[in-house]
Design an enzyme around this catalytic site. Structure first.
Site, PDB file in Angstrom:
ATOM      1  N   ARG A  40      24.616  15.018 -60.080  1.00 58.75           N
ATOM      2  CA  ARG A  40      25.069  14.900 -61.407  1.00 58.75           C
ATOM      3  C   ARG A  40      24.689  13.425 -61.754  1.00 58.75           C
ATOM      4  NH1 ARG A  40      29.386  11.243 -62.072  1.00 58.75           N
ATOM      5  NH2 ARG A  40      29.989  12.426 -63.939  1.00 58.75           N
ATOM      6  N   ARG A  77      25.923   9.549 -71.409  1.00 59.44           N
ATOM      7  CA  ARG A  77      26.570   9.406 -72.532  1.00 59.44           C
ATOM      8  C   ARG A  77      25.962   9.506 -74.028  1.00 59.44           C
ATOM      9  NH1 ARG A  77      29.440   3.908 -69.561  1.00 59.44           N
ATOM     10  NH2 ARG A  77      30.013   4.974 -67.489  1.00 59.44           N
ATOM     11  N   ARG A  86      19.875   3.360 -44.164  1.00 65.24           N
ATOM     12  CA  ARG A  86      18.896   2.451 -44.975  1.00 65.24           C
ATOM     13  C   ARG A  86      19.638   0.946 -44.932  1.00 65.24           C
ATOM     14  NH1 ARG A  86      14.086   3.427 -45.724  1.00 65.24           N
ATOM     15  NH2 ARG A  86      13.744   2.514 -47.867  1.00 65.24           N
ATOM     16  N   ARG A 126      15.612  -4.198 -57.106  1.00 65.20           N
ATOM     17  CA  ARG A 126      16.450  -5.113 -58.250  1.00 65.20           C
ATOM     18  C   ARG A 126      16.504  -6.407 -57.897  1.00 65.20           C
ATOM     19  NH1 ARG A 126      22.554  -3.297 -57.335  1.00 65.20           N
ATOM     20  NH2 ARG A 126      22.986  -3.797 -55.107  1.00 65.20           N
ATOM     21  N   GLU A 133      16.001  -7.583 -53.925  1.00 66.79           N
ATOM     22  CA  GLU A 133      16.533  -6.802 -52.934  1.00 66.79           C
ATOM     23  C   GLU A 133      15.070  -5.762 -52.460  1.00 66.79           C
ATOM     24  OE1 GLU A 133      19.978  -4.623 -53.582  1.00 66.79           O
ATOM     25  OE2 GLU A 133      21.074  -6.650 -53.892  1.00 66.79           O
ATOM     26  N   TYR A 180      29.347   6.635 -47.616  1.00 67.35           N
ATOM     27  CA  TYR A 180      29.370   5.223 -48.439  1.00 67.35           C
ATOM     28  C   TYR A 180      30.617   5.081 -49.355  1.00 67.35           C
ATOM     29  CZ  TYR A 180      28.444   2.299 -52.545  1.00 67.35           C
ATOM     30  OH  TYR A 180      28.258   1.336 -53.443  1.00 67.35           O
ATOM     31  N   ASP A 193      32.785   2.888 -51.979  1.00 65.73           N
ATOM     32  CA  ASP A 193      33.189   1.772 -53.054  1.00 65.73           C
ATOM     33  C   ASP A 193      34.320   0.837 -52.415  1.00 65.73           C
ATOM     34  OD1 ASP A 193      31.211   2.196 -55.029  1.00 65.73           O
ATOM     35  OD2 ASP A 193      32.244   3.938 -55.781  1.00 65.73           O
TER      36      ASP A 193
END
Length: 402
Positions: free
Chosen positions: A178, A182, A269, A300, A325, A387, A389
């Site tokens: 996904r 918006r 990674r 970035r 980075e 991963y 958050d």
């Protein structure tokens, strides 16, 4: 010296675990192989700026209980994550929203944007059908049927291939099942009720969590001699300058390393940071700018002051610190960052997870692998090979103690 818990790693999982255990009257020792506490959320003060030494971290959640808890440790600011993408000299707002669509095609209404996207999605579906394919076979096809060619080629393809070190046609489709789209003029990246940065930096959060807890830095768990006595249900851990006994080891490091890479190392990674102090108060005007073109070697640039300095405060600080980075393939001895959750690594992780379950079944058969009385508790990004958050880490530890 006897402890209830030896906690290996002072990152967010380890520090939060130590906090709640200490509140319950448990005796804890936290060790970390690095010279400082905090794991990857550690901040280094440079020119009065809190530099996110191991990459940008933004706390965001819909869980008010988690938000209230971390704010009880240190007050969080109002930072809103609104990254910008740079592609061949042009800038695009993220996540994909009406600002992005205007910048991409000049459309000004949601209806025009929807029409443009649907046309390009239909084109991608027709191409797959012509090849006799009904489901996306890789990340590229998945992205094309979700968002269309223009956004994929300018804002997804190059960035993703740099991030993963693989062609999008070689990456599994599920990585990008996904995409946030918006049809409003809203550059807020996270769809969460609460987000921000600790005022004064993440060290304030870690220091608050570990208040009253014993800690030892420059201490590598794997340099210690370790024994387990089944009769007493205690570990004996001996380092170069300490010897302790404890009931439970809370391990937050790489799970494959814990088991001495028995089935081979898991893939990660990793990220290399190129930091620069600049004699200007404002370099790029935003905390995060992604460079999505393949020919730009870094993914970035982070300008750290924008996480905590707003309005006139930006110019009051005469210098700035930026970090470029570079995403690279991990090798043994390097710092692991992002699990590579493809089929091979998922199967491999399940083998290591089974070893962890068996270990606890042998050492503490009365406890599950995540029970607070287990001989070992494996938790966090590296120990669970997923991963995370930050907020789900805190929520998970709170759940253990509840």
């Amino acid at each position: 010296m006897t402890y209830d818990y030896l906690i290996v790693g002072s990152g967010l999982f380890g520090a939060t675990f130590a906090h709640f255990a200490h509140k319950q009257g448990k005796k804890c020792l936290v060790i970390d192989k690095r010279p400082q506490l905090g794991g990857n959320v550690y901040c280094e003060k440079v020119e009065g700026i809190n530099v996110h030494k191991y990459g940008a971290h933004i706390f965001h959640t819909n869980n008010k209980k988690v938000w209230d808890f971390v704010n009880s440790i240190v007050e969080f600011n109002r930072y809103t994550n609104s990254p910008v993408a740079s592609y061949q000299g042009r800038l695009y707002n993220l996540p994909f929203n009406m600002n992005t669509f205007y910048q991409m095609w000049g459309v000004t209404t949601p209806a025009e944007a929807r029409q443009k996207i649907e046309e390009q999605k239909a084109e991608a579906v027709r191409k797959m059908q012509a090849d006799g394919v009904t489901e996306p076979r890789n990340l590229e096809e998945q992205a094309l049927v979700l968002i269309g060619r223009d956004i994929y080629e300018r804002l997804i393809k190059g960035y993703t291939e740099k991030q993963w070190g693989r062609k999008c046609t070689e990456l599994p489709a599920f990585i990008i099942k996904r995409l946030p789209v918006r049809f409003v003029f809203d550059n807020n990246y996270f769809d969460n009720n609460y987000q921000g940065i600790p005022i004064g930096g993440y060290n304030k959060l870690i220091d608050g969590l570990l208040e009253g807890v014993e800690t030892k830095t420059n201490t590598d768990f794997f340099d210690c001699r370790r024994e387990y006595d089944a009769a007493s249900g205690c570990h004996t851990i001996q380092g170069s300058d300490f010897r302790i006994r404890c009931k439970t080891v809370v391990y937050t490091g790489p799970i494959d390393q814990f088991f001495d890479y028995r089935f081979g190392p898991l893939d990660y990674r990793t990220v290399r940071f190129e930091n620069e102090i600049l004699d200007t108060p404002n370099y790029q005007g935003n905390a995060v700018i992604n460079y999505t073109a393949a020919e730009v070697p870094y993914t970035r640039i982070i300008e750290h002051k924008h996480f905590e300095m707003f309005g006139p405060d930006v110019d009051r600080c005469p210098k700035t610190v930026i970090s470029r980075e570079y995403s690279t393939e991990w090798q043994l001895g390097m710092e692991p960052y992002y699990p590579v959750n493809d089929e091979r690594n998922s199967v491999l992780y399940q083998k290591y997870k089974a070893l962890a379950v068996d270990l606890n079944a042998a050492y503490s058969p009365q406890a599950t692998d995540h029970n607070l009385s287990a001989a070992y508790i494996f938790g966090g990004r590296l120990a669970e090979y997923r991963y995370y958050d930050m907020a789900p880490i805190v929520e998970r530890v709170m759940g253990l103690f509840e």
